[in-house]
Design a protein around this motif. Structure first.
Motif, PDB file in Angstrom:
ATOM      1  N   PHE A   1     -29.881  -6.931   7.488  1.00 49.94           N
ATOM      2  CA  PHE A   1     -28.652  -6.476   7.929  1.00 49.94           C
ATOM      3  C   PHE A   1     -28.251  -5.045   8.146  1.00 49.94           C
ATOM      4  CE2 PHE A   1     -23.939  -6.480   8.217  1.00 49.94           C
ATOM      5  CZ  PHE A   1     -23.770  -7.561   9.322  1.00 49.94           C
ATOM      6  N   GLU A   2     -29.153  -4.650   7.129  1.00 48.63           N
ATOM      7  CA  GLU A   2     -29.137  -3.147   7.004  1.00 48.63           C
ATOM      8  C   GLU A   2     -29.866  -2.319   8.610  1.00 48.63           C
ATOM      9  OE1 GLU A   2     -27.385  -1.049   5.309  1.00 48.63           O
ATOM     10  OE2 GLU A   2     -26.942  -2.633   3.639  1.00 48.63           O
ATOM     11  N   LEU A   3     -31.119  -2.910   8.904  1.00 48.50           N
ATOM     12  CA  LEU A   3     -31.527  -2.792  10.123  1.00 48.50           C
ATOM     13  C   LEU A   3     -30.714  -2.711  11.412  1.00 48.50           C
ATOM     14  CD1 LEU A   3     -35.224  -4.037   9.375  1.00 48.50           C
ATOM     15  CD2 LEU A   3     -34.646  -1.610   9.534  1.00 48.50           C
TER      16      LEU A   3
ATOM     17  N   VAL B   1     -26.237   9.705  13.401  1.00 48.39           N
ATOM     18  CA  VAL B   1     -26.701  10.129  11.996  1.00 48.39           C
ATOM     19  C   VAL B   1     -26.289   8.671  11.124  1.00 48.39           C
ATOM     20  CG1 VAL B   1     -25.585  11.402  10.036  1.00 48.39           C
ATOM     21  CG2 VAL B   1     -25.948  12.290  12.172  1.00 48.39           C
ATOM     22  N   GLN B   2     -25.301   8.055  11.558  1.00 52.07           N
ATOM     23  CA  GLN B   2     -24.765   6.578  10.911  1.00 52.07           C
ATOM     24  C   GLN B   2     -26.065   5.814  10.923  1.00 52.07           C
ATOM     25  OE1 GLN B   2     -22.068   6.725   9.544  1.00 52.07           O
ATOM     26  NE2 GLN B   2     -21.900   4.710   8.673  1.00 52.07           N
ATOM     27  N   ALA B   3     -26.591   5.673  11.996  1.00 50.84           N
ATOM     28  CA  ALA B   3     -27.805   4.977  12.267  1.00 50.84           C
ATOM     29  C   ALA B   3     -29.042   5.300  11.342  1.00 50.84           C
ATOM     30  CB  ALA B   3     -28.493   4.917  13.697  1.00 50.84           C
TER      31      ALA B   3
ATOM     32  N   GLU C   1     -28.562   6.995   8.546  1.00 48.72           N
ATOM     33  CA  GLU C   1     -28.438   6.295   7.190  1.00 48.72           C
ATOM     34  C   GLU C   1     -28.503   4.903   6.855  1.00 48.72           C
ATOM     35  OE1 GLU C   1     -24.416   7.253   5.663  1.00 48.72           O
ATOM     36  OE2 GLU C   1     -24.615   9.368   5.738  1.00 48.72           O
ATOM     37  N   GLU C   2     -28.387   4.193   7.837  1.00 45.85           N
ATOM     38  CA  GLU C   2     -28.658   2.787   7.726  1.00 45.85           C
ATOM     39  C   GLU C   2     -30.187   2.520   7.436  1.00 45.85           C
ATOM     40  OE1 GLU C   2     -26.184   0.924   7.013  1.00 45.85           O
ATOM     41  OE2 GLU C   2     -24.491   1.945   8.063  1.00 45.85           O
ATOM     42  N   LEU C   3     -31.012   3.222   8.127  1.00 44.57           N
ATOM     43  CA  LEU C   3     -32.406   2.929   7.674  1.00 44.57           C
ATOM     44  C   LEU C   3     -32.737   3.279   6.348  1.00 44.57           C
ATOM     45  CD1 LEU C   3     -33.756   4.406  11.411  1.00 44.57           C
ATOM     46  CD2 LEU C   3     -33.451   2.104  10.490  1.00 44.57           C
ATOM     47  N   THR C   4     -32.042   4.326   5.831  1.00 47.94           N
ATOM     48  CA  THR C   4     -32.478   4.518   4.448  1.00 47.94           C
ATOM     49  C   THR C   4     -32.056   3.627   3.589  1.00 47.94           C
ATOM     50  OG1 THR C   4     -30.379   5.974   4.118  1.00 47.94           O
ATOM     51  CG2 THR C   4     -32.042   7.067   4.712  1.00 47.94           C
ATOM     52  N   HIS C   5     -30.695   2.979   3.965  1.00 46.33           N
ATOM     53  CA  HIS C   5     -30.433   1.858   3.201  1.00 46.33           C
ATOM     54  C   HIS C   5     -31.428   0.791   3.202  1.00 46.33           C
ATOM     55  CE1 HIS C   5     -25.728   3.097   3.969  1.00 46.33           C
ATOM     56  NE2 HIS C   5     -26.520   4.176   3.197  1.00 46.33           N
ATOM     57  N   ALA C   6     -31.889   0.344   4.363  1.00 44.56           N
ATOM     58  CA  ALA C   6     -32.907  -0.639   4.387  1.00 44.56           C
ATOM     59  C   ALA C   6     -34.189  -0.272   3.679  1.00 44.56           C
ATOM     60  CB  ALA C   6     -33.030  -0.945   6.072  1.00 44.56           C
TER      61      ALA C   6
ATOM     62  N   HIS D   1     -17.537  -3.449  11.140  1.00 44.32           N
ATOM     63  CA  HIS D   1     -18.486  -3.742  10.545  1.00 44.32           C
ATOM     64  C   HIS D   1     -18.927  -3.278   9.027  1.00 44.32           C
ATOM     65  CE1 HIS D   1     -22.890  -4.405  10.976  1.00 44.32           C
ATOM     66  NE2 HIS D   1     -23.245  -3.358  10.325  1.00 44.32           N
ATOM     67  N   GLU D   2     -18.553  -2.199   8.783  1.00 44.64           N
ATOM     68  CA  GLU D   2     -18.481  -1.532   7.369  1.00 44.64           C
ATOM     69  C   GLU D   2     -17.921  -2.667   6.307  1.00 44.64           C
ATOM     70  OE1 GLU D   2     -20.788   0.354   6.027  1.00 44.64           O
ATOM     71  OE2 GLU D   2     -21.442   1.109   7.930  1.00 44.64           O
ATOM     72  N   GLN D   3     -16.666  -3.080   6.721  1.00 45.99           N
ATOM     73  CA  GLN D   3     -15.931  -4.113   5.769  1.00 45.99           C
ATOM     74  C   GLN D   3     -16.624  -5.066   5.654  1.00 45.99           C
ATOM     75  OE1 GLN D   3     -12.200  -3.900   8.230  1.00 45.99           O
ATOM     76  NE2 GLN D   3     -11.356  -3.171   6.420  1.00 45.99           N
ATOM     77  N   LEU D   4     -17.567  -5.502   6.766  1.00 44.29           N
ATOM     78  CA  LEU D   4     -18.427  -6.629   6.697  1.00 44.29           C
ATOM     79  C   LEU D   4     -19.508  -6.592   5.853  1.00 44.29           C
ATOM     80  CD1 LEU D   4     -19.096  -9.868   7.712  1.00 44.29           C
ATOM     81  CD2 LEU D   4     -20.328  -8.516   9.707  1.00 44.29           C
ATOM     82  N   VAL D   5     -20.086  -5.362   5.956  1.00 44.52           N
ATOM     83  CA  VAL D   5     -21.196  -5.168   4.788  1.00 44.52           C
ATOM     84  C   VAL D   5     -20.700  -4.963   3.255  1.00 44.52           C
ATOM     85  CG1 VAL D   5     -22.844  -3.083   4.064  1.00 44.52           C
ATOM     86  CG2 VAL D   5     -22.364  -3.633   6.516  1.00 44.52           C
ATOM     87  N   THR D   6     -19.532  -4.358   3.159  1.00 44.40           N
ATOM     88  CA  THR D   6     -18.768  -4.205   1.862  1.00 44.40           C
ATOM     89  C   THR D   6     -18.903  -5.970   1.386  1.00 44.40           C
ATOM     90  OG1 THR D   6     -17.833  -2.430   2.370  1.00 44.40           O
ATOM     91  CG2 THR D   6     -16.907  -3.709   0.386  1.00 44.40           C
TER      92      THR D   6
ATOM     93  N   GLU E   1     -21.192   3.430  -2.303  1.00 45.63           N
ATOM     94  CA  GLU E   1     -21.738   3.923  -0.911  1.00 45.63           C
ATOM     95  C   GLU E   1     -20.719   3.413   0.065  1.00 45.63           C
ATOM     96  OE1 GLU E   1     -23.422   6.255   0.229  1.00 45.63           O
ATOM     97  OE2 GLU E   1     -24.046   5.746   2.082  1.00 45.63           O
ATOM     98  N   GLN E   2     -20.466   2.066   0.127  1.00 49.53           N
ATOM     99  CA  GLN E   2     -19.420   1.470   0.739  1.00 49.53           C
ATOM    100  C   GLN E   2     -18.161   1.700   0.848  1.00 49.53           C
ATOM    101  OE1 GLN E   2     -21.942  -0.135   2.861  1.00 49.53           O
ATOM    102  NE2 GLN E   2     -20.118  -0.833   3.495  1.00 49.53           N
ATOM    103  N   ILE E   3     -17.690   2.522  -0.269  1.00 49.70           N
ATOM    104  CA  ILE E   3     -16.290   3.211  -0.332  1.00 49.70           C
ATOM    105  C   ILE E   3     -16.493   4.252   0.770  1.00 49.70           C
ATOM    106  CG2 ILE E   3     -14.660   4.516  -1.675  1.00 49.70           C
ATOM    107  CD1 ILE E   3     -15.893   2.988  -4.080  1.00 49.70           C
ATOM    108  N   GLU E   4     -17.395   5.087   0.589  1.00 45.06           N
ATOM    109  CA  GLU E   4     -17.903   6.437   1.528  1.00 45.06           C
ATOM    110  C   GLU E   4     -18.095   5.672   2.903  1.00 45.06           C
ATOM    111  OE1 GLU E   4     -17.878   9.417   0.919  1.00 45.06           O
ATOM    112  OE2 GLU E   4     -18.530   9.949   2.617  1.00 45.06           O
ATOM    113  N   GLU E   5     -18.612   4.830   3.101  1.00 44.57           N
ATOM    114  CA  GLU E   5     -18.868   4.236   4.614  1.00 44.57           C
ATOM    115  C   GLU E   5     -17.788   3.866   5.222  1.00 44.57           C
ATOM    116  OE1 GLU E   5     -22.287   5.137   5.173  1.00 44.57           O
ATOM    117  OE2 GLU E   5     -22.770   3.103   5.890  1.00 44.57           O
ATOM    118  N   GLU E   6     -16.848   3.287   4.498  1.00 47.19           N
ATOM    119  CA  GLU E   6     -15.606   2.648   5.218  1.00 47.19           C
ATOM    120  C   GLU E   6     -14.807   3.903   5.431  1.00 47.19           C
ATOM    121  OE1 GLU E   6     -13.206  -0.654   3.518  1.00 47.19           O
ATOM    122  OE2 GLU E   6     -15.065  -1.640   3.133  1.00 47.19           O
TER     123      GLU E   6
HETATM  124 FE1  FEO Z   1     -25.541   0.263   4.884  1.00 47.56          FE
HETATM  125 FE2  FEO Z   1     -23.128   1.239   6.555  1.00 47.56          FE
HETATM  126  O1  FEO Z   1     -23.737   0.184   5.411  1.00 47.56           O
END
Ligand code: FEO
Length: 172
Positions: free
Chosen positions: A16-18, A45-47, A49-54, A93-98, A126-131
């Motif tokens: 899901f992060e990918l 940049v957001q993309a 960041e997601e790769l680092t999450h993955a 999408h970020e709310q879904l991730v949370t 991280e999700q607080i920041e993401e949203e």
């Molecule tokens: Fe990896 Fe934007 O949540």
């Protein structure tokens, strides 16, 4: 060692992060087509960041003797009507991730997997920041709607965003 169920769910979140990275690249492409290069940069940049999450999930699964299984990444949406619609989709999408991260925490707690719980707490914060970061842009875009010329300034500001790798080791 991770339980089979937790390993499965962590793998699913890795996927899901990918997918999140993929959808943000799709948004960047759409924003470029809308002549909003700054907003496109913000999404790229957001993309990243997601790769680092993955990668964090990848490393954690391996460290806990799990097996990383890569599945197909879903095809993302490609068209939006307006710039604000792109960011609204990103916010949803970020709310879904949370929600997904919260479910993972519940599972880790149910299984009394303290290490997984601790690992996931990084994502809870991280999700607080993401949203919040997407919401800030949406609020700016709403204001710009009533101020001609403001969109140019906002796009220029969004163009200033730079990718900063997350602090800590790959999975912590
Ligand atoms: Fe990896 Fe934007 O949540």
């Amino acid at each position: 060692m991770l339980s089979k169920k937790l390993a499965q769910e962590l793998n699913s979140q890795l996927n899901f992060e990918l997918y999140s990275a993929y959808i943000y690249y799709a948004m960047a492409a759409a924003l470029e087509a809308m002549n909003a290069p700054g907003a496109a940069n913000w999404m790229k940049v957001q993309a990243q960041e997601e790769l680092t999450h993955a990668d964090k999930f990848f490393s954690f699964i391996n460290e806990r003797d799990g097996r990383v299984i890569l599945e197909a990444v879903e095809k993302p949406q490609k068209e939006w009507k307006a710039i604000i619609d792109v960011f609204t989709t990103a916010y949803k999408h970020e709310q879904l991730v949370t929600g997904r991260i919260n479910c993972l925490v519940e599972l880790a707690m149910e299984e009394k997997d303290y290490a997984a719980n601790q690992f996931l707490q990084w994502f809870v914060a991280e999700q607080i920041e993401e949203e919040s970061s997407v919401k800030v842009v949406i609020d700016q875009l709403k204001l710009a709607d009533k101020a001609p010329g403001a969109m140019f300034m906002i796009d220029r500001e969004l163009g200033q965003r730079v990718f900063v790798p997350p602090t800590g080791a790959s999975s912590t």
